[in-house]
Scaffold this motif. Sequence first.
Motif, mmCIF file in Angstrom:
data_model
loop_
_atom_site.group_PDB
_atom_site.id
_atom_site.type_symbol
_atom_site.label_atom_id
_atom_site.label_comp_id
_atom_site.label_asym_id
_atom_site.label_seq_id
_atom_site.Cartn_x
_atom_site.Cartn_y
_atom_site.Cartn_z
ATOM 1 N N SER A 1 0.836 -1.206 0.000
ATOM 2 C CA SER A 1 0.000 0.000 0.000
ATOM 3 C C SER A 1 0.871 1.257 0.000
ATOM 4 O O SER A 1 0.372 2.346 -0.221
ATOM 5 C CB SER A 1 -0.923 0.001 1.224
ATOM 6 N N HIS A 2 2.162 1.087 0.254
ATOM 7 C CA HIS A 2 3.076 2.229 0.257
ATOM 8 C C HIS A 2 3.584 2.486 -1.160
ATOM 9 O O HIS A 2 3.872 1.540 -1.904
ATOM 10 C CB HIS A 2 4.259 1.965 1.190
ATOM 11 N N PRO A 3 3.724 3.751 -1.568
ATOM 12 C CA PRO A 3 4.176 4.044 -2.935
ATOM 13 C C PRO A 3 5.507 3.410 -3.314
ATOM 14 O O PRO A 3 5.754 3.156 -4.493
ATOM 15 C CB PRO A 3 4.268 5.578 -2.943
ATOM 16 N N LEU A 4 6.369 3.126 -2.342
ATOM 17 C CA LEU A 4 7.648 2.503 -2.656
ATOM 18 C C LEU A 4 7.471 1.095 -3.216
ATOM 19 O O LEU A 4 8.344 0.598 -3.928
ATOM 20 C CB LEU A 4 8.521 2.460 -1.393
ATOM 21 N N ALA A 5 6.323 0.467 -2.908
ATOM 22 C CA ALA A 5 6.079 -0.905 -3.368
ATOM 23 C C ALA A 5 4.921 -0.993 -4.352
ATOM 24 O O ALA A 5 4.388 -2.080 -4.583
ATOM 25 C CB ALA A 5 5.817 -1.819 -2.168
ATOM 26 N N VAL B 1 8.666 -0.871 4.602
ATOM 27 C CA VAL B 1 7.942 -1.301 3.396
ATOM 28 C C VAL B 1 8.287 -2.734 3.012
ATOM 29 O O VAL B 1 7.447 -3.479 2.527
ATOM 30 C CB VAL B 1 8.256 -0.339 2.230
ATOM 31 N N GLY B 2 9.521 -3.144 3.238
ATOM 32 C CA GLY B 2 9.935 -4.499 2.928
ATOM 33 C C GLY B 2 10.751 -5.070 4.064
ATOM 34 O O GLY B 2 11.660 -4.414 4.571
ATOM 35 N N ALA B 3 10.427 -6.299 4.481
ATOM 36 C CA ALA B 3 11.103 -6.886 5.639
ATOM 37 C C ALA B 3 11.385 -8.355 5.388
ATOM 38 O O ALA B 3 10.571 -9.078 4.809
ATOM 39 C CB ALA B 3 10.233 -6.739 6.896
ATOM 40 N N ALA B 4 12.574 -8.784 5.850
ATOM 41 C CA ALA B 4 12.920 -10.200 5.852
ATOM 42 C C ALA B 4 12.461 -10.784 7.181
ATOM 43 O O ALA B 4 12.902 -10.341 8.241
ATOM 44 C CB ALA B 4 14.421 -10.381 5.666
ATOM 45 N N THR C 1 14.475 -4.361 4.661
ATOM 46 C CA THR C 1 14.974 -4.460 3.286
ATOM 47 C C THR C 1 14.710 -3.170 2.517
ATOM 48 O O THR C 1 15.586 -2.659 1.835
ATOM 49 C CB THR C 1 14.322 -5.645 2.550
ATOM 50 N N PHE C 2 13.487 -2.645 2.632
ATOM 51 C CA PHE C 2 13.133 -1.370 2.018
ATOM 52 C C PHE C 2 12.393 -0.525 3.060
ATOM 53 O O PHE C 2 11.437 -0.995 3.681
ATOM 54 C CB PHE C 2 12.231 -1.556 0.791
ATOM 55 N N ALA D 1 10.903 4.831 -6.020
ATOM 56 C CA ALA D 1 11.606 5.759 -5.132
ATOM 57 C C ALA D 1 11.841 7.100 -5.812
ATOM 58 O O ALA D 1 11.820 8.147 -5.158
ATOM 59 C CB ALA D 1 12.932 5.145 -4.694
ATOM 60 N N VAL D 2 12.050 7.082 -7.126
ATOM 61 C CA VAL D 2 12.325 8.310 -7.867
ATOM 62 C C VAL D 2 11.049 9.077 -8.188
ATOM 63 O O VAL D 2 10.989 10.304 -8.038
ATOM 64 C CB VAL D 2 13.097 7.983 -9.162
ATOM 65 N N PHE D 3 9.978 8.389 -8.605
ATOM 66 C CA PHE D 3 8.799 9.070 -9.131
ATOM 67 C C PHE D 3 7.625 9.156 -8.146
ATOM 68 O O PHE D 3 6.838 10.102 -8.218
ATOM 69 C CB PHE D 3 8.324 8.372 -10.408
ATOM 70 N N PHE D 4 7.461 8.174 -7.260
ATOM 71 C CA PHE D 4 6.256 8.117 -6.427
ATOM 72 C C PHE D 4 6.516 8.471 -4.965
ATOM 73 O O PHE D 4 5.813 9.319 -4.405
ATOM 74 C CB PHE D 4 5.654 6.705 -6.464
ATOM 75 N N ALA D 5 7.482 7.797 -4.364
ATOM 76 C CA ALA D 5 7.660 7.922 -2.914
ATOM 77 C C ALA D 5 8.026 9.354 -2.542
ATOM 78 O O ALA D 5 8.957 9.934 -3.096
ATOM 79 C CB ALA D 5 8.734 6.951 -2.439
ATOM 80 N N GLY D 6 7.291 9.907 -1.623
ATOM 81 C CA GLY D 6 7.548 11.276 -1.190
ATOM 82 C C GLY D 6 6.726 12.316 -1.902
ATOM 83 O O GLY D 6 6.757 13.498 -1.537
ATOM 84 N N GLU D 7 5.974 11.914 -2.954
ATOM 85 C CA GLU D 7 5.118 12.878 -3.638
ATOM 86 C C GLU D 7 3.948 13.274 -2.734
ATOM 87 O O GLU D 7 3.363 12.414 -2.083
ATOM 88 C CB GLU D 7 4.589 12.270 -4.941
#
Length: 879
Positions: free
Chosen positions: A783-787, A813-816, A839-840, A873-879
Motif C-alpha cells: 500500500s506504500h508508494p515505494l512498493a 515497506v519491505g522486511a525479511a 529491506t526497504f 523511489a524516484v517518481f512516487f515515494a515522497g510525492e
Amino acid sequence: MTRTVPFLLTFLIAFILIFEPATGHHPPTADHSDVGSIEALNGLSDEGRTADNADLARSDALQSPAEFLGYELGERYTPHHRVLSYMNHLAEHSDRVTISAYGESYQRRELVYLVITSSDNQNHIEEIRLNNLRMTGLEDGDPTDLQKAIVWLSYNVHGNETSSSEAAMKTAYELANPYNMRTGRWLDNTVVILDPMLNPDGRDRYVYWYKQMEGVDFNPLLDAREHHEPWPGGRSNHYYFDLNRDWAWQTQIETRQRVKIYQDWMPHVHVDFHEQRYTAPYYFAPAAEPFHLAITDWQREFQTTIGQNHMRYFDQEGWLYFTRQIFDLFYPSYGDTWPTFNGAIGMTYEQAGHSLAGRGIITPEGDTLTLADRLTRHHVTGLSTVEITSQHSRRVISEFRSQFHRAINNPDGEYESFIVKADNHPDRIHALLSYLDDQKIRYGRAGTNRSADGYDYRSGETRRVQVQEDDIVISAYQPQSQLVRVLFEPDPVLVDSLTYDITAWEAHYRFGLDGFALDSRIRPQETISAADYRRYEEFGEADAPYAYIVRWQTMDDARFLADILKNGVQVRFSTVPFTLDGQDYDRGTLVITRAGNQRLDSLDRIVAEKAQKHHRALHRAETGFVETGADFGSADVSLMTTPKVAMLMGEGTQSTSAGEVWHFFDRQLHYPLTVLDTDRFLQADLDPFDVLILPSGFYRGVLNEAGQERLRSWVRSGGRLVALGNANRALSGIDGFEITLAQADEGSADDPEQLLRRYDDRQREAVRQANRGSIFRIDLDNSHPLAFGYDEEYFSLKLSADAYRYLENGWNVGAARPNAHMSGFVGHKAEESLEHSLTFGFQSMGSGSVAYLIDDPLFRGFWENGKLFFVNAVFFAGE
C-alpha cells in the motif's frame, strides 16, 4: 598428358591416408614429444622455425610487434588503436589470419576478432564453423568430416589488467607467422579465435592516465604515483560495469555483441586472461572448488590436462604458479563459467600485476616484476593452450559432440522441465523469453493440461502442481541443457561454501514469475515467441477522453511514464485501488487527465504514440467518476512532479554502483540524470533537484560534519533522497536519519568454548557470518508508494549480511522475516541476524523524505524484478 604414379608412391599415399588422423597430424592421445622449450614454442629454435611455403604468399611484409610498433613489447603501453592496427596488419600479410569487426564499445572503439588457422582451413572456414554448430544441435543438418578443434582466447576484459592485450599481439604473431612451423602444425587441426581487447574503453582510460604519470623510466617503488590510478580506475567499461560479471546477463553492449559471435562459433576451449595482485604467482587451471554440478567430468579432466601442459613450461623456467585455489566455477556469468555452461572448457588465467604494477614494480621478494615479464607468461599459456588442444583435437571434438548429444537425449540434473505460468504478467514473460532467445535456449507451450510433482518457486515447497496448456515449458532436453539447468535450478548445490561470488540468480525470481521445476519431462507442443506477449491495446472509444489510464506493474510502464514526462505531459497516479468501466486498477495506476494538459495540443497523439511504442494497454476514460475507489479529482489521485534527478559519483562511491544507476537512466529508463562529483558536493547547487541518489559506497570524506548538514538541510527543505546498498551503512548513525545497523550477536559471552577455534578453520568461521548473495522472500507493504506494482511478496537478491533494524519513525515497506531464505548460500549466523531486518524503508524528514533501498535492485543490472522499486523511489515515494 596423363602421368602414371609408381606403385611404391601409391602405397605410401594410401598408408598416410589410412593412418593419419582425420583432424590433423596428431593422434587422439597427447604426444608430448612436441613439447619443447619456450624458444621452440615461439618458433625460435631450429625445430620450430622453418619456412612453410604454402603460407608465404603475403608474408614478405609481415612484421613482428616490435617491428610494427617501433618498440619491444613491454617497453610501453600500446593503446587500443595501435593494437587494432597491428591485428589488421597480421590479417593483411598472413594467409593464416582473417579479421572481422563485431561491434563498437559505448565510446565507439571498434571491437574485432581474428580467426587464425591454416590457409587450407581458411578456404573452408564456413564449412568448419557450420559443422561445429551442427554437432551442438543449434544448427540443422549433419556435419561433414571437416571438423577442427576451436580455441577462443579473450584478452583484457578488465581494462587495467593490461598485460593481456600486449600478450595478444605476441601470441597472434607467432600463430600468424608462416615461418613458425610449430604453430603451423597446430593450426592444421585447430582454429583459434582471438579477441585482443574486450574492454577498450577501460583499457584506454588506464593507458592514457598512466602515460601522463610515467617518466622516461618507470619507477618500481610502490608509493610512486604511477602505481595508484584514481577513481574509478580502468577495470570497468564506460558505465563502470565489470564486464567479467556480465557474460550471462549481457546488460552491456560489448557483451551482447561479443556473445553473438561466440554463439556463431561455440568454441571447445575458452580462455579469459586476467591479472591479480602483484604479489601473487601465476594462476591457471584446474580451478578451485566449488565446481557447479552441471560441469561434466570431461570438462574437469581436460582443464587439468591443459594445466599440466602449462606446468611443463613454468617448471622449465622456474616460474611460480598455483592451481585449485580462489577461482572457482560456480557463478555463471564469468568468462570461464558462461563458456563452460555453453559446452566449452572455460578457464581463467591470472598473471600477477594489475594496475599497481604499472610497467614495473618491486615485489616483496625484492625482484622487479615488469610488463614484459607479465605479457610473456600470458603469451606462454596462450600458446600452450593451443598446443595441447591440438594434440588432443580428435578427443576434444568427440567429447564436445557427445556432450551436446547427451544434453538433447539424456540431460543431467534433478529437474527435466521448468514451467512458467501463462497467467504471469505478459511484460515479464516477454522479458524472460527475449533473454532465452539471446541464450539460444528453446521453449514452447505445454499444449495440454496435466498434473505433476514439482517445486513451487513461490512457496519453496515440492508438491503436486497443475500445468495448464498455455503454460510455457523450458525443457532440459535441448542443446543448451547445461545452461538451462544453471539458470533455472531452484537452489543449486554448493559443494564448498568458500565461493568467489553470489550464489543465487534463478530466472523465476529474477524476472518476477510464478512457475515450477518438474522432475518429469514435458515436451513443448507449440512454438511461441517473445513477440506473442507484446500487445498494444486500447479500451474505450472516446476520441478526446476525459483521461487516459495505464496500469503500473512493470518496467515497460516505467519507460512509458518517463517518455511522456519528457514530452511535457502532466501525470497523476492513484494511491488507492479503483474500478472504472468494469476494470479493476491497483495503486500506482497512471491517470493522465485532460485537465492540466490543456496547453498540449498534441496530448492525444503523444499518449497514443508512446503507448504503442511501449506496448501499453491504454484505457480511454470518458469520465473521472469511478465505480469504486477515489475519483480522479480526489486527493488520493496525486499529481506527479516531473522530477529533476541528480546522483553523487566519484571518490567515496562504489564505481560499479554509480555506473549501474547511470546506465539505468541512460540506457534503460531513458530519463535525464545529472551526475554530481562528490568532490563538489559542498559547493554544488542542489536546489534545482527534486531527487538525489546515493549509490552504494562508504562516503568517507563526503559525509563529514559539513556534508551531513548539507544533506540533512536539503532533505528537510523538500528533497527526496534515495540510498542504495552500502550508502545506507554510511547514513546509519547520522543525526536525523532513522536507518540503524543491528548489532551482530557474537554469542561468545555465554559460551567461552566458542573462542577455542582452529586457525585452519578461520575462513569457514567467517563464512558462518557471511551472505554470498542469496535470494530471500521479502514481505511487502504494497500500500506504500515505494512498493506500488508489487504483490505482498517479493524475492530479493540480498547481497550482504548487514542487518538493519526496523524504522521506529518511518515505514517498513519491505522486511525479511524468519525462514525468508529461499536460494543460494548464507551462513547460519548471517541467516539468523537477517531475521526481522529491514529491506526497504521510507522516512519523512521535514518537507522531504528518504528511501532506504538496503538490497540494491540495480546490482549488475540483471535483477529485472527489482527495478520498479528504484523507479518508485524516484517518481512516487515522497510525492
